[in-house]
Design an enzyme around this catalytic site. Structure first.
Site, PDB file in Angstrom:
ATOM      1  N   THR A  87       0.823  -1.220   0.000  1.00  0.00           N
ATOM      2  CA  THR A  87       0.000   0.000   0.000  1.00  0.00           C
ATOM      3  C   THR A  87       0.846   1.254   0.000  1.00  0.00           C
ATOM      4  O   THR A  87       0.495   2.257  -0.634  1.00  0.00           O
ATOM      5  CB  THR A  87      -0.935  -0.002   1.218  1.00  0.00           C
ATOM      6  N   SER A 132       1.301  -7.669  -0.913  1.00  0.00           N
ATOM      7  CA  SER A 132       1.911  -8.686  -0.059  1.00  0.00           C
ATOM      8  C   SER A 132       1.003  -9.876   0.204  1.00  0.00           C
ATOM      9  O   SER A 132       1.474 -10.943   0.608  1.00  0.00           O
ATOM     10  CB  SER A 132       2.366  -8.079   1.274  1.00  0.00           C
ATOM     11  N   SER A 133      -0.305  -9.742  -0.038  1.00  0.00           N
ATOM     12  CA  SER A 133      -1.190 -10.897   0.099  1.00  0.00           C
ATOM     13  C   SER A 133      -0.949 -11.910  -1.013  1.00  0.00           C
ATOM     14  O   SER A 133      -1.342 -13.075  -0.908  1.00  0.00           O
ATOM     15  CB  SER A 133      -2.654 -10.460   0.086  1.00  0.00           C
ATOM     16  N   THR A 165       1.290  -4.590   4.197  1.00  0.00           N
ATOM     17  CA  THR A 165       1.003  -4.935   5.592  1.00  0.00           C
ATOM     18  C   THR A 165       0.388  -6.316   5.770  1.00  0.00           C
ATOM     19  O   THR A 165       0.468  -6.886   6.855  1.00  0.00           O
ATOM     20  CB  THR A 165       0.053  -3.892   6.223  1.00  0.00           C
ATOM     21  N   ASP A 166      -0.216  -6.879   4.713  1.00  0.00           N
ATOM     22  CA  ASP A 166      -0.934  -8.144   4.870  1.00  0.00           C
ATOM     23  C   ASP A 166      -0.046  -9.279   5.339  1.00  0.00           C
ATOM     24  O   ASP A 166      -0.473 -10.129   6.129  1.00  0.00           O
ATOM     25  CB  ASP A 166      -1.633  -8.536   3.567  1.00  0.00           C
TER      26      ASP A 166
END
Length: 386
Positions: A87, A132-133, A165-166
């Site tokens: 993000t 990152s997911s 952040t995931d």
């Protein structure tokens, strides 16, 4: 180090005090009490005992909230910023979706007037542009390899990784597990995209730079620097889906103990599955995982680490073939083998199921994968998480 440690230590008080003006816009949306905020900052560890004149990171948080040196924060040294997407590096496309588009050099531009360029060098490298997911263990390998390469350079004092952040908590513990260097590493990111009217990425990135140039953090491994909080990688987890202060720590006021760094081996070909326990969960969840090639299993149990009878029988059988780790779906508190019965934590421990301690399922999976790929006894690695 590029900048002599004694010189950096002598300036640390001013450096830490000056961070107030740079980070003044970071807020605490959860209105956490002061003791909780300080609980998630690193305390002195066995591997690093600062002298009485050297500020600790916990002291740095208090100082930055009350003092200011001027328009520029003081940080000395050479920091490499590795950009991987997330993000923090995302903008809205024509449909309104948020996608990674921003280069690392663009990410650091807002910091150009914040630090003294005669004292701090920011070297930027783009190594990925990922949500990152969507990351795989191959992507994790890319980041670990890049971090370790930069840490080996004599002219580099610390490394910052900008990351989504995931799955930040997974990458953070993976980097920490293979980090054979006294130089600090900090992962950071954002909850609001780069083109948001009020982006949080610049403040978080500035905090990460401060973290890896702080002499008090030498020898303490990897951190997550986020929303004016510096959290040790071990025991960290994403605690909120939308608030700016999106990360928490399961270690309380203790600095987590770090095992000796493992010699790096790629994780990409190692399969470790996470199985969620729930009332009535069937045994075939574990058997199907094994049949599909899982080399290790993490079970996300209930309470302090308990699962139903049927799943427990399968877990005990699996533990005779592959390492099985038991964690919990509860955010805070350790996994404790105190209950008997077929699925109680005590019974499972007696059958060879390993307690994850303070680590939750995502980090437990990463640590188990590291143990498997390096041929390390998983029980030895998780003993440090108690």
């Amino acid at each position: 180090m590029h900048t002599p440690t004694l010189r950096r230590s002598a300036r640390a008080g001013l450096a830490l005090a000056a961070s107030a003006c740079l980070l003044a816009s970071c807020q605490n949306p959860d209105n956490r009490p002061a003791e909780e905020t300080s609980a998630t900052t690193p305390e002195a560890s066995a591997s690093h005992s600062p002298t009485s004149s050297e500020p600790t990171t916990a002291e740095a948080t208090e100082t930055s909230a009350t003092e200011s040196e001027g328009p520029r924060a003081t940080a000395e040294g050479h920091v490499v910023v590795l950009s991987t997407g997330g993000t923090i590096a995302s903008t809205h496309d024509k449909t309104g979706a948020v996608v990674p588009t921003v280069t690392g050099s663009k990410l650091v531009e807002p910091l150009s007037g914040a630090f003294d360029k005669d004292k701090l060098t920011l070297e930027v490298k783009d190594i990925a542009k990922l949500d990152s997911s969507a990351m795989t263990l191959d992507d994790t390998d890319t980041i670990i390899t890049a971090v370790n390469k930069e840490l080996q350079r004599d002219d580099v004092d610390g490394v910052v990784v900008t990351h989504g952040t995931d799955s930040m908590e997974e990458t953070a513990i993976a980097v920490d597990t293979f980090q054979d260097s006294e130089k600090p590493v900090a992962l950071t990111g954002a909850m609001r995209p780069f083109d948001d009217p009020d982006p949080d990425g610049p403040d978080n990135l500035a905090l990460a730079v401060k973290t890896v140039t702080d002499p008090a953090n030498e020898g303490r491994g990897t951190f997550i620097a986020f929303a004016d909080r510096v959290i040790p990688a071990r025991g960290a987890f994403k605690s909120d889906t939308s608030k700016a202060d999106g990360f928490a720590n399961n270690n309380g006021k203790k600095q987590p103990q770090r095992p000796k760094a493992l010699k790096y081996e790629p994780l990409g070909n190692t399969r470790v599955d996470i199985i969620a326990a729930y009332p009535g969960a069937p045994a075939d969840l574990i058997q199907r995982s094994l049949d599909s090639g899982a080399e290790g299993i993490v079970i996300e149990g209930m309470g302090a680490g308990n699962i139903g009878d049927e799943l427990a029988q399968a877990a005990q059988a699996a533990a005779k073939k592959v390492p099985v780790v038991l964690t919990t779906r509860v955010d805070h508190g350790p996994v404790e083998g105190i209950y008997g019965g077929a699925g109680g934590g005590a019974t499972l421990a007696d059958a060879g199921v390993i307690s994850s301690g303070t680590l939750r399922a995502p980090q437990a999976r990463m640590l188990l994968a590291a143990a498997i790929t390096t041929g390390t006894d998983a029980e030895d690695l998780f003993a440090h998480a108690e």
